[in-house]
Design an enzyme around this catalytic site. Structure first.
Site, PDB file in Angstrom:
ATOM      1  N   GLU A 252     -24.719   3.742  11.871  1.00 18.85           N
ATOM      2  CA  GLU A 252     -25.547   4.927  11.723  1.00 18.85           C
ATOM      3  C   GLU A 252     -26.096   5.003  10.303  1.00 18.85           C
ATOM      4  O   GLU A 252     -25.579   4.344   9.395  1.00 18.85           O
ATOM      5  CB  GLU A 252     -24.735   6.201  11.976  1.00 18.85           C
ATOM      6  N   LYS A 254     -26.463   6.551   6.715  1.00 19.75           N
ATOM      7  CA  LYS A 254     -25.671   7.377   5.800  1.00 19.75           C
ATOM      8  C   LYS A 254     -26.645   8.292   5.071  1.00 19.75           C
ATOM      9  O   LYS A 254     -27.435   7.859   4.242  1.00 19.75           O
ATOM     10  CB  LYS A 254     -24.890   6.523   4.805  1.00 19.75           C
ATOM     11  N   ARG A 259     -22.187  17.702   4.421  1.00 15.84           N
ATOM     12  CA  ARG A 259     -21.514  17.769   5.725  1.00 15.84           C
ATOM     13  C   ARG A 259     -21.592  19.191   6.263  1.00 15.84           C
ATOM     14  O   ARG A 259     -21.395  20.171   5.536  1.00 15.84           O
ATOM     15  CB  ARG A 259     -20.056  17.346   5.539  1.00 15.84           C
ATOM     16  N   ARG A 274     -17.923  20.941   4.441  1.00 17.92           N
ATOM     17  CA  ARG A 274     -16.825  19.983   4.501  1.00 17.92           C
ATOM     18  C   ARG A 274     -15.490  20.632   4.128  1.00 17.92           C
ATOM     19  O   ARG A 274     -14.444  20.253   4.641  1.00 17.92           O
ATOM     20  CB  ARG A 274     -17.123  18.818   3.553  1.00 17.92           C
ATOM     21  N   GLU A 303     -24.780  16.326   9.324  1.00 20.60           N
ATOM     22  CA  GLU A 303     -25.179  16.397   7.928  1.00 20.60           C
ATOM     23  C   GLU A 303     -26.418  17.273   7.821  1.00 20.60           C
ATOM     24  O   GLU A 303     -27.359  17.137   8.618  1.00 20.60           O
ATOM     25  CB  GLU A 303     -25.498  14.995   7.403  1.00 20.60           C
ATOM     26  N   ARG A 416      -8.780   9.849   6.299  1.00 20.26           N
ATOM     27  CA  ARG A 416      -9.700   8.890   5.699  1.00 20.26           C
ATOM     28  C   ARG A 416      -9.142   7.507   6.020  1.00 20.26           C
ATOM     29  O   ARG A 416      -8.578   6.829   5.177  1.00 20.26           O
ATOM     30  CB  ARG A 416      -9.802   9.094   4.181  1.00 20.26           C
ATOM     31  N   LYS A 422     -17.887   3.456   4.838  1.00 18.16           N
ATOM     32  CA  LYS A 422     -19.152   3.621   4.124  1.00 18.16           C
ATOM     33  C   LYS A 422     -19.541   2.263   3.574  1.00 18.16           C
ATOM     34  O   LYS A 422     -18.758   1.647   2.864  1.00 18.16           O
ATOM     35  CB  LYS A 422     -18.992   4.620   2.973  1.00 18.16           C
TER      36      LYS A 422
END
Length: 555
Positions: A252, A254, A259, A274, A303, A416, A422
């Site tokens: 996707e 970035k 967020r 976020r 986002e 995470r 990323k």
């Protein structure tokens, strides 16, 4: 539970260096908490209210210092407290060493000595009242309420109350410790506790449910539209990492935005940052879009991106101007337009989707949003070249790069882990000499389209191949590069061209790998054209020695 008992248990936990023993001590604390369990499960982490709650104490250090000074007597000022803190480094230590209690006046509860059967529930009730104070005079009211609490505290109680108020409990108890202690205290599976925490984001509620209803009660806990959960997070990674681990990757864009978690029950839209702060009022156009184009009930992850009048993405700093706006929102809306880019669906039509594979959640996302422009484009592939092309388009559109996701992974709030990556930016580039090329195909048949790159061997000033680059180059640039390199062609064999070492490219890459394919013994993974180094002759190009050094630094 007496607050003094809570403070004594907290002191025991703080003094214990062993993680397993800390869990055991917290387990015992929970087992003995009685009707205060819900509050104790939060207090032990330094939280007064559930993580998802919008209720905040809104009391800064200075107000806390004032309350402590008042409880300590007329000879102590807020500045004195601050000076002692500078020496001690811990507000709890300062509070514990002040002579608190016995101060008369408004908010003193009528108490005349410290340590007078202050309970956990009484502390929580006063902190609730403190959080509710607002408007003119609210800061004075907060100080008065907090003074009243400190005035009733023993030294040990003051230590942990001061830390609690400022969110600095500092006893080594994190979310994992509380999760494990709940499981141990009430004999329920830790995975069941973990799931309940993910859907509720409320450690107090989960602890109480585990005690009163056991595993069955935890299994009945679900996401609630309007109650935010922690966002799933990504770590840095590479295309190689993704394909090696998953065989195929969901790719996707970035976005360079902020967020936003969207909750829509059919009556009200709520938007959360976020950090689970309510940002609904700051983003009215997203509220309007959701009401018109999204089928409730849903919880979406996405986002918010600031865009120009032409629809091009603006830097992250621009969206922050909207997130922080509390006044004149309409005027700021005219200045900075915001769009939603949804990329995940956590709940739809009454179904919790956290445990569903990512590709299934994406299908539900497409089904509930009737405007595809607000749904992040998705590519699922095992082909690095397809990923390279996708990234190139994302970069050309002004976005940060790409996200790589495990197509089969669940949504794990707050984690995470390795299921979302990323794509690392090119932290290093190499200046390499073009020593060959290939003619393109189709509409690019008249252009040189793939370029063979070489590093310089310092020993004999020769050039040894290290890889090829074909991405990061527009049609216009290909035409210019062809004009630049055609005079240097030494020979041709079909589509392949041998080129005199005369032009230097700056090339970004994901990593350097050892490889028997190229003369240098190395290959560039995911190379990307940056620019022509018109200021650098081949004799100044990067050497094989530098390539070796960079490869070693990768670890």
């Amino acid at each position: 539970m007496d607050f003094g008992s809570f403070a004594a248990r907290a002191a025991d936990v703080e003094a214990e260096p062993a993680d397993l023993e800390v869990v055991a001590l917290v387990t015992d604390l929970f087992a003995d908490a009685g009707e205060d369990l819900r509050v104790v499960a939060r207090f032990v982490q330094g939280r007064v209210f559930p993580a998802h709650s919008e209720t905040k104490l809104d009391i800064g250090p200075r107000l806390c210092y004032e309350a402590l000074a008042r409880a300590a007597g007329t000879n102590v000022t807020a500045s004195d407290v601050e000076d002692r803190l500078a020496e001690a480094g811990d507000i709890g230590e300062v509070a514990a060493n002040l002579e608190l209690g016995g101060q008369a006046g408004l908010g003193a509860f009528g108490a005349d000595s410290g340590g007078d059967d202050l309970t956990v529930s009484a502390v929580f009730a006063e902190l609730e009242a403190l959080a509710a104070a607002e408007g003119n005079g609210s800061q004075d009211e907060k100080v008065t309420l907090l003074f009243g609490l400190f005035n009733r505290c023993s030294s040990e109680e003051a230590r942990y109350l001061a830390r609690l108020v400022l969110g600095e409990m500092r006893i080594g108890v994190g979310e994992g410790t509380v999760r494990d202690a709940i499981a141990d205290a009430f004999d329920v599976p830790v995975d069941t506790v973990k799931r309940a925490l993910q859907v509720s984001n409320d450690y107090g509620l989960v602890a109480e449910t585990a005690r009163d209803e056991g595993e069955a009660g935890l299994d009945e806990m679900h996401l609630e539209v309007g109650r935010p959960v922690q966002a799933m997070l990504a770590q840095a990674g590479t295309v190689t990492d993704a394909l090696d681990e998953w065989e195929r990757a969901a790719v996707e864009t970035k976005f360079d935005g902020a967020r936003v978690q969207v909750h829509w029950d059919g009556e009200d839209v709520s938007l959360y940052s976020r950090n689970m702060e309510d940002v609904t009022a700051a983003l009215p156009e997203i509220v309007e879009f959701v009401e018109e184009h999204v089928e409730p009930p849903v919880i979406l992850d996405g986002e918010a991106v600031a865009v120009s009048a032409a629809g091009e993405p603006l830097p992250f700093q621009e969206i922050l101007k909207r997130f922080r706006r509390k006044h004149d929102v309409a005027a700021m809306r005219e200045e900075i337009r915001v769009e939603l880019n949804a990329f995940d669906c956590l709940h739809a039509g009454g179904d919790d989707l956290l445990e569903a594979p990512f590709v299934e959640r994406y299908e539900r996302l497409e089904a509930v949003v009737d405007d595809e422009s607000a749904v992040s484009e998705l590519l699922v592939t095992d082909d690095p070249e397809e990923i390279a092309t996708f990234e190139e388009r994302a970069l050309e559109s002004g976005h940060e790069g790409i996200m790589l996701k495990d197509p089969d992974a669940a949504y794990t709030p707050g984690d995470r882990g390795k299921h979302w990556l990323k794509r690392k930016p090119d932290v290093e580039t190499l200046d390499l000499v073009v020593t060959g090329a290939e003619w393109g195909e189709g509409r690019r048949a008249s252009f040189l389209g793939t370029f063979l790159l070489s590093a310089r061997d310092e020993d004999d000033d020769s050039f040894e191949t290290i890889g090829k680059v074909a991405t990061g180059i527009t049609d216009e640039e290909l035409a210019d590069l062809t004009d630049l390199l055609e005079p240097q062609i030494r020979s041709e064999d079909g589509q392949e061209v041998d080129i005199e070492p005369a032009v230097v490219f700056e090339v970004g890459y994901e990593e350097i790998q050892t490889s028997p394919t190229y003369e240098s013994g190395y290959a560039l993974r995911f190379p990307r054209f940056v620019t022509v180094r018109e200021d650098k002759p081949p004799a100044d190009a990067d050497t094989i020695e530098r390539v070796e050094r960079l490869a070693a630094q990768q670890g």
